[in-house]
Design a protein around this motif. Sequence first.
Motif, PDB file in Angstrom:
ATOM      1  N   CYS A  85       0.742  -1.348  -0.002  1.00 45.02           N
ATOM      2  CA  CYS A  85      -0.016   0.067  -0.072  1.00 45.02           C
ATOM      3  C   CYS A  85       1.021   1.139   0.036  1.00 45.02           C
ATOM      4  O   CYS A  85       1.990   1.168   0.719  1.00 45.02           O
ATOM      5  CB  CYS A  85      -0.718   0.041   1.376  1.00 45.02           C
ATOM      6  SG  CYS A  85      -2.129  -1.279   1.283  1.00 45.02           S
ATOM      7  N   LEU A  86       0.373   2.179  -0.688  1.00 44.66           N
ATOM      8  CA  LEU A  86       0.964   3.643  -0.548  1.00 44.66           C
ATOM      9  C   LEU A  86      -0.002   4.647  -0.161  1.00 44.66           C
ATOM     10  O   LEU A  86      -1.202   4.461  -0.347  1.00 44.66           O
ATOM     11  CB  LEU A  86       1.515   3.986  -1.995  1.00 44.66           C
ATOM     12  CG  LEU A  86       2.499   3.230  -2.721  1.00 44.66           C
ATOM     13  CD1 LEU A  86       2.478   3.591  -4.071  1.00 44.66           C
ATOM     14  CD2 LEU A  86       3.853   3.583  -1.985  1.00 44.66           C
ATOM     15  N   GLY A  87       0.511   5.369   0.664  1.00 46.82           N
ATOM     16  CA  GLY A  87      -0.374   6.293   1.314  1.00 46.82           C
ATOM     17  C   GLY A  87       0.031   7.747   1.726  1.00 46.82           C
ATOM     18  O   GLY A  87       0.986   8.051   1.579  1.00 46.82           O
ATOM     19  N   TRP A  88      -1.402   8.648   1.759  1.00 47.67           N
ATOM     20  CA  TRP A  88      -0.830  10.130   2.011  1.00 47.67           C
ATOM     21  C   TRP A  88      -1.243  10.546   3.411  1.00 47.67           C
ATOM     22  O   TRP A  88      -2.422  10.056   3.719  1.00 47.67           O
ATOM     23  CB  TRP A  88      -1.228  11.035   1.093  1.00 47.67           C
ATOM     24  CG  TRP A  88      -0.845  11.039  -0.305  1.00 47.67           C
ATOM     25  CD1 TRP A  88      -1.466  10.358  -1.587  1.00 47.67           C
ATOM     26  CD2 TRP A  88       0.361  11.808  -0.476  1.00 47.67           C
ATOM     27  NE1 TRP A  88      -0.226  10.764  -2.670  1.00 47.67           N
ATOM     28  CE2 TRP A  88       0.616  11.631  -1.925  1.00 47.67           C
ATOM     29  CE3 TRP A  88       1.333  12.678  -0.146  1.00 47.67           C
ATOM     30  CZ2 TRP A  88       1.751  12.107  -2.718  1.00 47.67           C
ATOM     31  CZ3 TRP A  88       2.207  13.565  -0.582  1.00 47.67           C
ATOM     32  CH2 TRP A  88       2.594  12.994  -1.964  1.00 47.67           C
ATOM     33  N   PHE A  89      -0.539  11.091   4.134  1.00 47.73           N
ATOM     34  CA  PHE A  89      -0.810  11.548   5.599  1.00 47.73           C
ATOM     35  C   PHE A  89      -0.665  13.100   5.588  1.00 47.73           C
ATOM     36  O   PHE A  89       0.318  13.512   4.905  1.00 47.73           O
ATOM     37  CB  PHE A  89       0.083  10.544   6.636  1.00 47.73           C
ATOM     38  CG  PHE A  89      -0.274   9.408   6.440  1.00 47.73           C
ATOM     39  CD1 PHE A  89       0.233   8.418   5.407  1.00 47.73           C
ATOM     40  CD2 PHE A  89      -1.021   8.498   7.674  1.00 47.73           C
ATOM     41  CE1 PHE A  89      -0.041   7.094   5.423  1.00 47.73           C
ATOM     42  CE2 PHE A  89      -1.025   7.400   7.502  1.00 47.73           C
ATOM     43  CZ  PHE A  89      -0.679   6.411   6.631  1.00 47.73           C
ATOM     44  N   ARG A  90      -1.225  13.603   6.621  1.00 49.84           N
ATOM     45  CA  ARG A  90      -1.139  14.911   6.978  1.00 49.84           C
ATOM     46  C   ARG A  90      -0.877  15.245   8.409  1.00 49.84           C
ATOM     47  O   ARG A  90      -1.740  14.423   9.330  1.00 49.84           O
ATOM     48  CB  ARG A  90      -2.478  15.775   6.365  1.00 49.84           C
ATOM     49  CG  ARG A  90      -2.445  17.168   6.698  1.00 49.84           C
ATOM     50  CD  ARG A  90      -3.681  17.913   6.341  1.00 49.84           C
ATOM     51  NE  ARG A  90      -4.900  17.418   6.909  1.00 49.84           N
ATOM     52  CZ  ARG A  90      -6.227  17.454   6.311  1.00 49.84           C
ATOM     53  NH1 ARG A  90      -6.184  17.689   4.896  1.00 49.84           N
ATOM     54  NH2 ARG A  90      -7.143  17.032   6.738  1.00 49.84           N
ATOM     55  N   GLN A  91      -0.066  16.073   8.653  1.00 45.19           N
ATOM     56  CA  GLN A  91      -0.227  16.539  10.219  1.00 45.19           C
ATOM     57  C   GLN A  91      -0.234  18.198  10.316  1.00 45.19           C
ATOM     58  O   GLN A  91       0.892  18.630   9.780  1.00 45.19           O
ATOM     59  CB  GLN A  91       1.469  16.248  10.887  1.00 45.19           C
ATOM     60  CG  GLN A  91       1.279  16.316  12.470  1.00 45.19           C
ATOM     61  CD  GLN A  91       2.279  15.462  13.003  1.00 45.19           C
ATOM     62  OE1 GLN A  91       3.388  14.989  12.273  1.00 45.19           O
ATOM     63  NE2 GLN A  91       2.216  15.234  14.131  1.00 45.19           N
ATOM     64  N   ALA A  92      -1.027  18.787  10.913  1.00 41.45           N
ATOM     65  CA  ALA A  92      -1.130  19.983  11.080  1.00 41.45           C
ATOM     66  C   ALA A  92      -0.625  20.296  12.606  1.00 41.45           C
ATOM     67  O   ALA A  92      -0.286  19.383  13.346  1.00 41.45           O
ATOM     68  CB  ALA A  92      -2.824  20.424  10.979  1.00 41.45           C
ATOM     69  N   PRO A  93      -0.167  21.701  12.625  1.00 43.16           N
ATOM     70  CA  PRO A  93       0.551  21.983  13.892  1.00 43.16           C
ATOM     71  C   PRO A  93      -0.316  21.614  15.028  1.00 43.16           C
ATOM     72  O   PRO A  93      -1.452  22.028  15.176  1.00 43.16           O
ATOM     73  CB  PRO A  93       0.598  23.441  13.688  1.00 43.16           C
ATOM     74  CG  PRO A  93       0.752  24.022  12.068  1.00 43.16           C
ATOM     75  CD  PRO A  93      -0.326  22.864  11.349  1.00 43.16           C
ATOM     76  N   GLY A  94       0.117  20.955  15.867  1.00 45.72           N
ATOM     77  CA  GLY A  94      -0.321  20.664  17.238  1.00 45.72           C
ATOM     78  C   GLY A  94      -1.491  19.588  17.028  1.00 45.72           C
ATOM     79  O   GLY A  94      -2.239  19.327  18.064  1.00 45.72           O
ATOM     80  N   LYS A  95      -1.510  18.985  15.898  1.00 47.26           N
ATOM     81  CA  LYS A  95      -2.296  18.005  15.888  1.00 47.26           C
ATOM     82  C   LYS A  95      -1.739  16.516  15.537  1.00 47.26           C
ATOM     83  O   LYS A  95      -0.744  16.593  15.197  1.00 47.26           O
ATOM     84  CB  LYS A  95      -3.399  18.147  14.676  1.00 47.26           C
ATOM     85  CG  LYS A  95      -4.481  19.305  15.056  1.00 47.26           C
ATOM     86  CD  LYS A  95      -5.478  19.574  13.905  1.00 47.26           C
ATOM     87  CE  LYS A  95      -6.406  20.702  14.201  1.00 47.26           C
ATOM     88  NZ  LYS A  95      -7.405  20.747  13.382  1.00 47.26           N
ATOM     89  N   LYS A  96      -2.384  15.430  15.753  1.00 47.17           N
ATOM     90  CA  LYS A  96      -1.980  14.109  15.497  1.00 47.17           C
ATOM     91  C   LYS A  96      -2.034  13.812  13.978  1.00 47.17           C
ATOM     92  O   LYS A  96      -2.693  14.728  13.169  1.00 47.17           O
ATOM     93  CB  LYS A  96      -2.842  13.221  16.090  1.00 47.17           C
ATOM     94  CG  LYS A  96      -2.210  11.643  16.155  1.00 47.17           C
ATOM     95  CD  LYS A  96      -3.323  10.883  16.860  1.00 47.17           C
ATOM     96  CE  LYS A  96      -4.287  10.193  16.320  1.00 47.17           C
ATOM     97  NZ  LYS A  96      -4.829   9.064  16.936  1.00 47.17           N
TER      98      LYS A  96
END
Length: 125
Positions: free
Chosen positions: A33-44
């Motif tokens: 699998c290939l995936g995209w993830f995001r991390q916003a400031p102060g968030k998981k």
Amino acid sequence: QVQLEESGGGSVQTGESLRLSCVFSEIPYATYCLGWFRQAPGKKREGLATIDRPGNTGYADSVKGRFTISKDSAKNTLYLQMNSLELEDAGMYYCAAEPWCQVLRGLVYEPMDYWGKGTLVNISS
């Protein structure tokens, strides 16, 4: 060892579109699998979209209908087309890979073994 490198981040306004790319090294497994993830400031860190080797995809509810994950296996490149961007979409975007994985029931696959260093997306109103 799988290596990944993201590109395409930048600064856009709400409602605009952006396409992220991730070049990956050969993945020597029959399934992955290939995936995209995001991390916003102060968030998981949040899983956004996953695609497996046959091309099955899964999306988080927060991006369903706005983001599209795709891959070009000939170019070893993963993409994330992001449309109708919102302020909440800002953050560091990572691509990741997991061997011996498949997408089931349109869900995002979260645990990944290999990660890129990320590309930053800024969004202003």
